[in-house]
Scaffold this motif. Structure first.
Motif, PDB file in Angstrom:
ATOM      1  N   ALA A 175       2.356   2.448 -11.785  1.00  0.00           N
ATOM      2  CA  ALA A 175       3.127   1.560 -11.117  1.00  0.00           C
ATOM      3  C   ALA A 175       2.142   0.295 -11.179  1.00  0.00           C
ATOM      4  CB  ALA A 175       3.843   1.986 -10.066  1.00  0.00           C
ATOM      5  N   ASP A 176       0.968   0.260 -10.575  1.00  0.00           N
ATOM      6  CA  ASP A 176       0.131  -0.607 -10.177  1.00  0.00           C
ATOM      7  C   ASP A 176      -1.141  -0.208 -10.092  1.00  0.00           C
ATOM      8  OD1 ASP A 176      -1.111  -2.756  -9.298  1.00  0.00           O
ATOM      9  OD2 ASP A 176       0.407  -3.320  -7.710  1.00  0.00           O
ATOM     10  N   PRO A 177      -2.162  -0.475 -10.932  1.00  0.00           N
ATOM     11  CA  PRO A 177      -3.402   0.144 -10.711  1.00  0.00           C
ATOM     12  C   PRO A 177      -4.245  -0.428  -9.650  1.00  0.00           C
ATOM     13  CG  PRO A 177      -3.236  -1.085 -12.898  1.00  0.00           C
ATOM     14  CD  PRO A 177      -2.064  -1.071 -12.118  1.00  0.00           C
ATOM     15  N   HIS A 178      -3.694  -1.499  -8.958  1.00  0.00           N
ATOM     16  CA  HIS A 178      -4.540  -2.021  -7.706  1.00  0.00           C
ATOM     17  C   HIS A 178      -4.003  -1.799  -6.482  1.00  0.00           C
ATOM     18  CE1 HIS A 178      -7.005  -4.287 -10.530  1.00  0.00           C
ATOM     19  NE2 HIS A 178      -5.871  -4.931 -11.151  1.00  0.00           N
ATOM     20  N   LEU A 179      -2.667  -1.014  -6.344  1.00  0.00           N
ATOM     21  CA  LEU A 179      -2.197  -0.572  -5.103  1.00  0.00           C
ATOM     22  C   LEU A 179      -2.846   0.105  -4.357  1.00  0.00           C
ATOM     23  CD1 LEU A 179       0.580  -1.482  -3.848  1.00  0.00           C
ATOM     24  CD2 LEU A 179       1.354   0.819  -4.875  1.00  0.00           C
ATOM     25  N   VAL A 205       4.811  15.482  -3.123  1.00  0.00           N
ATOM     26  CA  VAL A 205       4.197  15.438  -4.535  1.00  0.00           C
ATOM     27  C   VAL A 205       2.722  15.682  -4.273  1.00  0.00           C
ATOM     28  CG1 VAL A 205       3.701  13.880  -6.332  1.00  0.00           C
ATOM     29  CG2 VAL A 205       5.800  13.555  -5.119  1.00  0.00           C
ATOM     30  N   PRO A 206       2.104  16.720  -5.304  1.00  0.00           N
ATOM     31  CA  PRO A 206       0.450  17.019  -5.138  1.00  0.00           C
ATOM     32  C   PRO A 206      -0.189  15.692  -5.135  1.00  0.00           C
ATOM     33  CG  PRO A 206       1.674  18.479  -6.733  1.00  0.00           C
ATOM     34  CD  PRO A 206       2.745  17.333  -6.257  1.00  0.00           C
ATOM     35  N   ALA A 207      -1.156  15.604  -4.346  1.00  0.00           N
ATOM     36  CA  ALA A 207      -2.068  14.311  -4.255  1.00  0.00           C
ATOM     37  C   ALA A 207      -2.430  13.820  -5.556  1.00  0.00           C
ATOM     38  CB  ALA A 207      -3.175  14.585  -3.583  1.00  0.00           C
ATOM     39  N   ARG A 208      -2.952  14.544  -6.424  1.00  0.00           N
ATOM     40  CA  ARG A 208      -3.539  13.947  -7.791  1.00  0.00           C
ATOM     41  C   ARG A 208      -2.307  13.184  -8.529  1.00  0.00           C
ATOM     42  NH1 ARG A 208      -7.646  17.385 -11.307  1.00  0.00           N
ATOM     43  NH2 ARG A 208      -8.098  17.604  -9.310  1.00  0.00           N
ATOM     44  N   LYS A 209      -1.199  13.838  -8.320  1.00  0.00           N
ATOM     45  CA  LYS A 209       0.191  13.248  -9.221  1.00  0.00           C
ATOM     46  C   LYS A 209       0.705  12.359  -8.556  1.00  0.00           C
ATOM     47  CE  LYS A 209       4.581  14.980 -11.309  1.00  0.00           C
ATOM     48  NZ  LYS A 209       5.518  15.970 -11.482  1.00  0.00           N
ATOM     49  N   ALA A 210       0.892  12.231  -7.255  1.00  0.00           N
ATOM     50  CA  ALA A 210       1.172  10.997  -6.508  1.00  0.00           C
ATOM     51  C   ALA A 210       0.239   9.822  -6.905  1.00  0.00           C
ATOM     52  CB  ALA A 210       1.052  11.319  -4.826  1.00  0.00           C
ATOM     53  N   LEU A 211      -1.055  10.043  -6.574  1.00  0.00           N
ATOM     54  CA  LEU A 211      -2.287   8.933  -7.210  1.00  0.00           C
ATOM     55  C   LEU A 211      -1.749   8.566  -8.656  1.00  0.00           C
ATOM     56  CD1 LEU A 211      -4.274   7.200  -6.277  1.00  0.00           C
ATOM     57  CD2 LEU A 211      -6.146   9.077  -7.062  1.00  0.00           C
ATOM     58  N   ALA A 243       0.647  -1.113   0.028  1.00  0.00           N
ATOM     59  CA  ALA A 243       0.037   0.043  -0.115  1.00  0.00           C
ATOM     60  C   ALA A 243       0.968   1.100  -0.018  1.00  0.00           C
ATOM     61  CB  ALA A 243      -1.007  -0.054   1.123  1.00  0.00           C
ATOM     62  N   VAL A 244       0.133   2.321  -0.422  1.00  0.00           N
ATOM     63  CA  VAL A 244       1.033   3.670  -0.434  1.00  0.00           C
ATOM     64  C   VAL A 244       0.316   4.388   0.610  1.00  0.00           C
ATOM     65  CG1 VAL A 244       1.550   5.776  -1.424  1.00  0.00           C
ATOM     66  CG2 VAL A 244       1.935   3.333  -2.856  1.00  0.00           C
ATOM     67  N   PRO A 259      -5.352   1.454  10.694  1.00  0.00           N
ATOM     68  CA  PRO A 259      -5.591   0.168  10.503  1.00  0.00           C
ATOM     69  C   PRO A 259      -6.810  -0.347   9.957  1.00  0.00           C
ATOM     70  CG  PRO A 259      -4.666   0.595  12.640  1.00  0.00           C
ATOM     71  CD  PRO A 259      -5.222   2.007  12.110  1.00  0.00           C
ATOM     72  N   ARG A 260      -7.740   0.061  10.492  1.00  0.00           N
ATOM     73  CA  ARG A 260      -9.185  -0.313   9.691  1.00  0.00           C
ATOM     74  C   ARG A 260      -9.294   0.072   8.323  1.00  0.00           C
ATOM     75  NH1 ARG A 260     -13.099   2.354  12.972  1.00  0.00           N
ATOM     76  NH2 ARG A 260     -12.947   0.618  14.497  1.00  0.00           N
ATOM     77  N   ALA A 261      -8.900   1.279   7.958  1.00  0.00           N
ATOM     78  CA  ALA A 261      -8.988   1.803   6.756  1.00  0.00           C
ATOM     79  C   ALA A 261      -7.994   0.863   5.818  1.00  0.00           C
ATOM     80  CB  ALA A 261      -8.794   3.274   6.525  1.00  0.00           C
ATOM     81  N   LEU A 262      -6.836   0.756   6.096  1.00  0.00           N
ATOM     82  CA  LEU A 262      -5.893  -0.134   5.539  1.00  0.00           C
ATOM     83  C   LEU A 262      -6.481  -1.380   5.137  1.00  0.00           C
ATOM     84  CD1 LEU A 262      -3.395  -0.212   3.900  1.00  0.00           C
ATOM     85  CD2 LEU A 262      -2.100  -0.656   6.110  1.00  0.00           C
ATOM     86  N   ARG A 263      -7.086  -2.279   6.205  1.00  0.00           N
ATOM     87  CA  ARG A 263      -7.675  -3.426   5.999  1.00  0.00           C
ATOM     88  C   ARG A 263      -8.792  -3.549   4.978  1.00  0.00           C
ATOM     89  NH1 ARG A 263      -6.022  -7.849   6.087  1.00  0.00           N
ATOM     90  NH2 ARG A 263      -4.872  -7.480   7.925  1.00  0.00           N
ATOM     91  N   ARG A 264      -9.425  -2.392   4.924  1.00  0.00           N
ATOM     92  CA  ARG A 264     -10.562  -2.251   4.116  1.00  0.00           C
ATOM     93  C   ARG A 264     -10.108  -2.034   2.566  1.00  0.00           C
ATOM     94  NH1 ARG A 264     -13.255   1.179   7.563  1.00  0.00           N
ATOM     95  NH2 ARG A 264     -12.447   2.912   6.322  1.00  0.00           N
ATOM     96  N   ALA A 265      -9.078  -1.228   2.595  1.00  0.00           N
ATOM     97  CA  ALA A 265      -8.325  -0.937   1.171  1.00  0.00           C
ATOM     98  C   ALA A 265      -7.524  -2.397   0.664  1.00  0.00           C
ATOM     99  CB  ALA A 265      -7.238   0.273   1.208  1.00  0.00           C
ATOM    100  N   LEU A 266      -7.002  -3.104   1.758  1.00  0.00           N
ATOM    101  CA  LEU A 266      -6.412  -4.191   1.166  1.00  0.00           C
ATOM    102  C   LEU A 266      -7.484  -5.373   0.656  1.00  0.00           C
ATOM    103  CD1 LEU A 266      -3.427  -4.471   3.802  1.00  0.00           C
ATOM    104  CD2 LEU A 266      -3.171  -3.952   1.421  1.00  0.00           C
ATOM    105  N   ASP A 267      -8.307  -5.624   1.327  1.00  0.00           N
ATOM    106  CA  ASP A 267      -9.385  -6.300   1.044  1.00  0.00           C
ATOM    107  C   ASP A 267     -10.215  -5.981  -0.343  1.00  0.00           C
ATOM    108  OD1 ASP A 267      -9.040  -7.807   3.307  1.00  0.00           O
ATOM    109  OD2 ASP A 267     -10.818  -7.199   4.582  1.00  0.00           O
ATOM    110  N   SER A 268     -10.222  -4.791  -0.425  1.00  0.00           N
ATOM    111  CA  SER A 268     -10.853  -4.251  -1.802  1.00  0.00           C
ATOM    112  C   SER A 268      -9.985  -4.740  -2.826  1.00  0.00           C
ATOM    113  CB  SER A 268     -11.340  -2.789  -1.593  1.00  0.00           C
ATOM    114  OG  SER A 268     -11.719  -2.417  -3.022  1.00  0.00           O
ATOM    115  N   THR A 269      -8.652  -4.358  -2.754  1.00  0.00           N
ATOM    116  CA  THR A 269      -7.552  -4.808  -3.604  1.00  0.00           C
ATOM    117  C   THR A 269      -7.446  -6.290  -4.067  1.00  0.00           C
ATOM    118  OG1 THR A 269      -6.275  -2.676  -2.986  1.00  0.00           O
ATOM    119  CG2 THR A 269      -5.216  -4.551  -4.185  1.00  0.00           C
ATOM    120  N   ARG A 270      -7.541  -7.152  -3.004  1.00  0.00           N
ATOM    121  CA  ARG A 270      -7.444  -8.517  -3.355  1.00  0.00           C
ATOM    122  C   ARG A 270      -8.703  -8.755  -4.252  1.00  0.00           C
ATOM    123  NH1 ARG A 270      -6.631  -8.933   2.314  1.00  0.00           N
ATOM    124  NH2 ARG A 270      -4.343  -9.088   2.727  1.00  0.00           N
ATOM    125  N   LEU A 271     -10.010  -8.497  -3.942  1.00  0.00           N
ATOM    126  CA  LEU A 271     -11.093  -8.628  -4.725  1.00  0.00           C
ATOM    127  C   LEU A 271     -10.923  -8.203  -5.939  1.00  0.00           C
ATOM    128  CD1 LEU A 271     -13.991  -9.871  -4.760  1.00  0.00           C
ATOM    129  CD2 LEU A 271     -14.789  -7.655  -4.153  1.00  0.00           C
TER     130      LEU A 271
END
Length: 171
Positions: free
Chosen positions: A53-57, A41-47, A30-31, A92-104
């Protein structure tokens, strides 16, 4: 994060060049974007760099330096394309949701690619192509659809004692 049971491998990146170099090293789960500092780096450019690099990261915008309501100043331009975490305690909660969503998304995306490849190969077979042409088209279809860099089909000789390369493909 360690209190929540996470093991972190952290790399701080200031500026576009450092972020690009860090993303090229692969292996990221995750980033976490802070968006503060003189070389941030501005948010839009960082995203955009992360998606390139990885559309699912997972990309989570986190900043303990702002108050609720002020976060838009730090992560302006994300337009719901990234998770925004104003309170680091919620990370931690937000990261868990993001990782679960990425796996799906990765599972569904992989299944979609396999389905596309299967449909295309079926079309090639139904077209009644000659065996050599069928091999070449099937190999190219699989390579392009599944993201291979190269591929080859090996066939046994009539007596079965040797393998011969019947077709090759490269991106």
């Amino acid at each position: 994060m360690e209190d929540a049971g996470w093991r972190l491998r952290v790399e701080h990146a200031d500026g576009t060049d450092e972020l690009t170099a860090a993303l090229q090293r692969r292996g990221w789960g995750a980033v976490l974007y802070g968006g503060d500092g003189p070389r941030a780096v501005p948010a839009r450019k960082a995203l955009a760099l992360v998606r390139l690099a990885d559309p699912h990261l997972p990309f989570l915008a986190v900043s303990p330096y702002v108050h609720a309501g002020d976060l838009a100043a730090v992560v302006r331009g994300l337009d719901g394309a990234a998770a925004v975490v104003p309170d680091p305690a919620e990370l931690p909660r937000a990261l868990r949701r993001a990782l679960d969503s990425t796996r799906l998304r990765r599972r569904v995306g992989g299944a979609h690619r396999f389905l596309l490849a299967q449909q295309a190969v079926t079309d090639h077979v139904a077209a009644g192509l000659e065996p050599g042409e069928l091999l070449a088209r099937t190999l190219a279809t699989l390579g392009e659809t599944l993201g291979w860099s190269c591929g080859a089909v090996w066939r046994p000789s009539p007596d079965g004692s040797e393998l011969h390369c019947a077709a090759t493909w490269h991106a």
